[in-house]
Design a protein around this motif. Structure first.
Motif, PDB file in Angstrom:
ATOM      1  N   GLY A 291      28.974 -31.661 -51.494  1.00 29.30           N
ATOM      2  CA  GLY A 291      29.504 -33.021 -51.533  1.00 29.30           C
ATOM      3  C   GLY A 291      29.263 -33.674 -52.889  1.00 29.30           C
ATOM      4  N   LEU A 292      28.067 -33.459 -53.457  1.00 25.27           N
ATOM      5  CA  LEU A 292      27.757 -34.007 -54.764  1.00 25.27           C
ATOM      6  C   LEU A 292      28.659 -33.385 -55.840  1.00 25.27           C
ATOM      7  N   TRP A 293      28.912 -32.084 -55.727  1.00 26.97           N
ATOM      8  CA  TRP A 293      29.783 -31.411 -56.690  1.00 26.97           C
ATOM      9  C   TRP A 293      31.221 -31.955 -56.626  1.00 26.97           C
ATOM     10  N   ILE A 294      31.718 -32.189 -55.425  1.00 34.94           N
ATOM     11  CA  ILE A 294      33.076 -32.721 -55.269  1.00 34.94           C
ATOM     12  C   ILE A 294      33.169 -34.109 -55.919  1.00 34.94           C
ATOM     13  N   ALA A 295      32.126 -34.902 -55.759  1.00 35.40           N
ATOM     14  CA  ALA A 295      32.127 -36.236 -56.372  1.00 35.40           C
ATOM     15  C   ALA A 295      32.118 -36.132 -57.899  1.00 35.40           C
ATOM     16  N   ILE A 296      31.287 -35.221 -58.432  1.00 34.35           N
ATOM     17  CA  ILE A 296      31.233 -35.018 -59.891  1.00 34.35           C
ATOM     18  C   ILE A 296      32.569 -34.508 -60.407  1.00 34.35           C
ATOM     19  N   LEU A 297      33.167 -33.573 -59.673  1.00 34.11           N
ATOM     20  CA  LEU A 297      34.451 -33.011 -60.090  1.00 34.11           C
ATOM     21  C   LEU A 297      35.542 -34.079 -60.111  1.00 34.11           C
ATOM     22  N   ALA A 298      35.545 -34.933 -59.101  1.00 32.86           N
ATOM     23  CA  ALA A 298      36.534 -36.014 -59.064  1.00 32.86           C
ATOM     24  C   ALA A 298      36.376 -36.941 -60.271  1.00 32.86           C
ATOM     25  N   ALA A 299      35.129 -37.231 -60.643  1.00 34.67           N
ATOM     26  CA  ALA A 299      34.886 -38.088 -61.806  1.00 34.67           C
ATOM     27  C   ALA A 299      35.356 -37.399 -63.094  1.00 34.67           C
ATOM     28  N   LEU A 300      35.105 -36.097 -63.196  1.00 40.93           N
ATOM     29  CA  LEU A 300      35.547 -35.349 -64.382  1.00 40.93           C
ATOM     30  C   LEU A 300      37.071 -35.313 -64.491  1.00 40.93           C
ATOM     31  N   LEU A 301      37.744 -35.174 -63.358  1.00 40.58           N
ATOM     32  CA  LEU A 301      39.209 -35.149 -63.371  1.00 40.58           C
ATOM     33  C   LEU A 301      39.769 -36.499 -63.816  1.00 40.58           C
ATOM     34  N   LEU A 302      39.144 -37.573 -63.364  1.00 38.56           N
ATOM     35  CA  LEU A 302      39.592 -38.902 -63.795  1.00 38.56           C
ATOM     36  C   LEU A 302      39.337 -39.129 -65.286  1.00 38.56           C
ATOM     37  N   TRP A 303      38.274 -38.503 -65.804  1.00 32.31           N
ATOM     38  CA  TRP A 303      37.919 -38.669 -67.207  1.00 32.31           C
ATOM     39  C   TRP A 303      38.821 -37.822 -68.103  1.00 32.31           C
ATOM     40  N   TRP A 304      38.992 -36.530 -67.744  1.00 34.65           N
ATOM     41  CA  TRP A 304      39.765 -35.628 -68.592  1.00 34.65           C
ATOM     42  C   TRP A 304      41.272 -35.806 -68.424  1.00 34.65           C
ATOM     43  N   ARG A 305      41.688 -36.285 -67.263  1.00 33.07           N
ATOM     44  CA  ARG A 305      43.087 -36.565 -66.988  1.00 33.07           C
ATOM     45  C   ARG A 305      44.016 -35.373 -67.276  1.00 33.07           C
ATOM     46  N   PRO A 306      43.850 -34.290 -66.538  1.00 33.87           N
ATOM     47  CA  PRO A 306      44.798 -33.174 -66.691  1.00 33.87           C
ATOM     48  C   PRO A 306      46.125 -33.543 -66.036  1.00 33.87           C
ATOM     49  N   TYR A 307      47.097 -32.619 -66.100  1.00 36.95           N
ATOM     50  CA  TYR A 307      48.349 -32.845 -65.396  1.00 36.95           C
ATOM     51  C   TYR A 307      48.059 -33.066 -63.913  1.00 36.95           C
ATOM     52  N   LEU A 308      48.902 -33.900 -63.270  1.00 32.13           N
ATOM     53  CA  LEU A 308      48.661 -34.260 -61.879  1.00 32.13           C
ATOM     54  C   LEU A 308      48.565 -33.035 -60.992  1.00 32.13           C
ATOM     55  N   TRP A 309      49.512 -32.089 -61.193  1.00 31.58           N
ATOM     56  CA  TRP A 309      49.498 -30.913 -60.312  1.00 31.58           C
ATOM     57  C   TRP A 309      48.254 -30.055 -60.553  1.00 31.58           C
ATOM     58  N   GLU A 310      47.743 -30.053 -61.791  1.00 26.87           N
ATOM     59  CA  GLU A 310      46.527 -29.289 -62.081  1.00 26.87           C
ATOM     60  C   GLU A 310      45.315 -29.926 -61.402  1.00 26.87           C
ATOM     61  N   GLY A 311      45.234 -31.259 -61.485  1.00 34.80           N
ATOM     62  CA  GLY A 311      44.125 -31.938 -60.831  1.00 34.80           C
ATOM     63  C   GLY A 311      44.126 -31.733 -59.330  1.00 34.80           C
TER      64      GLY A 311
END
Length: 417
Positions: A206-226
């Protein structure tokens, strides 16, 4: 011929020669037990393999990297075919008796195709990445290199050989990094594996999923990649238990023993416990060459293959371990220097991939002897007994020597101008 010999990269030759002699001496010591076994004379067979390795390294050195690049698709195809063939007629050997890692015909073992496949993957990845104008910048662009490493990796898992499968993954990420792929993209690509490992703890996952979500919002990859990355991590959390159930019993036991060897000290945990006792009892200077008690009394398992580094720790102590690790460090440093000075991308990627191959073998083997890594049956370069891996290492050294030689010739040509 002698002019070529004088122009060989001397630090690389010195590091490899020192490791080979150190490994041969350790292998000799591994056979000195109170009750003589077949291991007593195994150093003599290893000496023959070392002789063959020198010949193979020299022949490889005489081969142009351009020829290697041209032949790479054929080598890769042969390696995949042999891995497929191994699933049907392969057998196990030694501590890996339950696997199908050896190619066996008419009752005779001819070697481990996995070792050839590791080199083939390095060459194929180098060829693909060297042909790109820009390094991979999206997850879609990572699909071809992932397929190149993934096909042999999948076949090796079917043997099953989890340790070698890890090596393929490590080689892939090392070479993608050297090719210029951003670390953030590599982390996103590796995130499903991280999610799978952490899924056995609900809090950690659960902690990893939260960290990953924050990283995706920060790095902003393509929508389909995220979305793909997040979906893959969630799926890993769901399939973690079925994945565990599909592992072979000995693989499950090894992972459990890694977490807590005392759970089954007389069976699965025996290897790790005895190895730690051997290494810990060596102290600063060790018990003396050939005098290790854990080894002599046959408490230390697979002392000539998987746990040969434990012999170094017990008999030569911290000083002997420091010397061995320093030699390995020198080898990796020299390979990194050669990769940086290579005259073309293919050669540079090949040498760095070979360095990555050595690095992951060293980390896995040394780590499992002191319970920092799970037991995977990965050999230690130039120390563990075995012809297939030693010849693969020799090919890698030969390629590195050739690349270093060509870099030096290019430097001479520039000075002449």
């Amino acid at each position: 011929m002698f002019s070529h010999l004088r122009q060989l990269d001397k630090p690389l030759v010195a590091a490899v020669a020192a490791l080979a002699l150190y490994g041969l001496a350790t292998l000799y010591s591994a056979g000195q037990t109170e009750v003589p076994t077949f291991v007593a004379g195994i150093w003599q067979r290893q000496l023959v393999w070392l002789g063959l390795g020198v010949i193979v390294a020299w022949l490889t050195f005489r081969t142009s990297p351009r020829m290697v690049e041209w032949a790479t698709p054929f080598v890769y195809g042969i390696a995949v075919f042999l891995l497929l063939l191994t699933l049907f007629i392969g057998t196990g050997a030694g501590t890996a008796a339950g696997t199908k890692s050896w190619l066996t015909i008419a009752g005779h073992r001819f070697g481990q195709p996995t070792e050839l496949a590791k080199l083939a993957v390095i060459f194929m990845l180098a060829r693909w990445l060297a042909g790109l104008r820009e390094p991979p910048a999206t997850l879609r662009e990572l699909i071809p290199p992932f397929a190149i490493a993934g096909i042999p990796c999948f076949l090796v898992i079917q043997q099953p050989d989890l340790g070698s499968a890890i090596v393929f993954v490590a080689i892939l990420f090392c070479m993608l990094f050297w090719a210029g792929t951003k670390p953030s993209l590599l982390l996103l690509a590796a995130s499903p594996v991280i999610g799978l490992v952490l899924a056995f703890s609900t809090v950690a996952w659960g902690l990893w999923i939260a960290i990953l979500a924050a990283l995706l919002l920060w790095w902003r990859p393509y929508l389909w990649e995220g979305l793909a990355v997040m979906t893959a991590n969630v799926v890993m959390g769901v399939v973690a238990l079925p994945f565990w159930n599909r592992l072979a019993p000995y693989q499950q036991n090894r992972l459990l023993a890694f977490l807590n060897p005392d759970v089954d000290p007389r069976a699965t945990g025996w290897h790790v416990i005895q190895s730690k006792v051997a290494v810990g009892s060596g102290g600063l200077l060790g018990k003396g060459f050939t005098e290790g008690t854990q080894k002599r009394l046959a408490f230390l398992p697979a002392q000539h293959t998987d746990f040969i580094f434990s012999v170094v720790g017990e008999e030569l102590g911290f000083l002997g371990v420091l010397v061995a690790l320093s030699l390995f460090g020198l080898l990796l440093f020299v390979l990194l220097r050669i990769a940086r000075k290579a005259t073309d991308p293919f050669s540079s990627l090949c040498v760095f991939g070979i360095g990555g191959l050595f690095f992951i073998h060293i980390v896995e083997n040394v780590g499992m002897t002191i319970n920092l890594m799970p037991i995977t049956g990965i050999p230690l370069p130039f120390f563990s007994y075995g012809g297939s891996f030693l010849l693969a290492c020799s090919i890698g050294v030969g390629i590195a020597l050739r690349v270093a030689w060509e870099s030096r010739q290019s430097g001479y040509a520039e000075l002449g101008q």
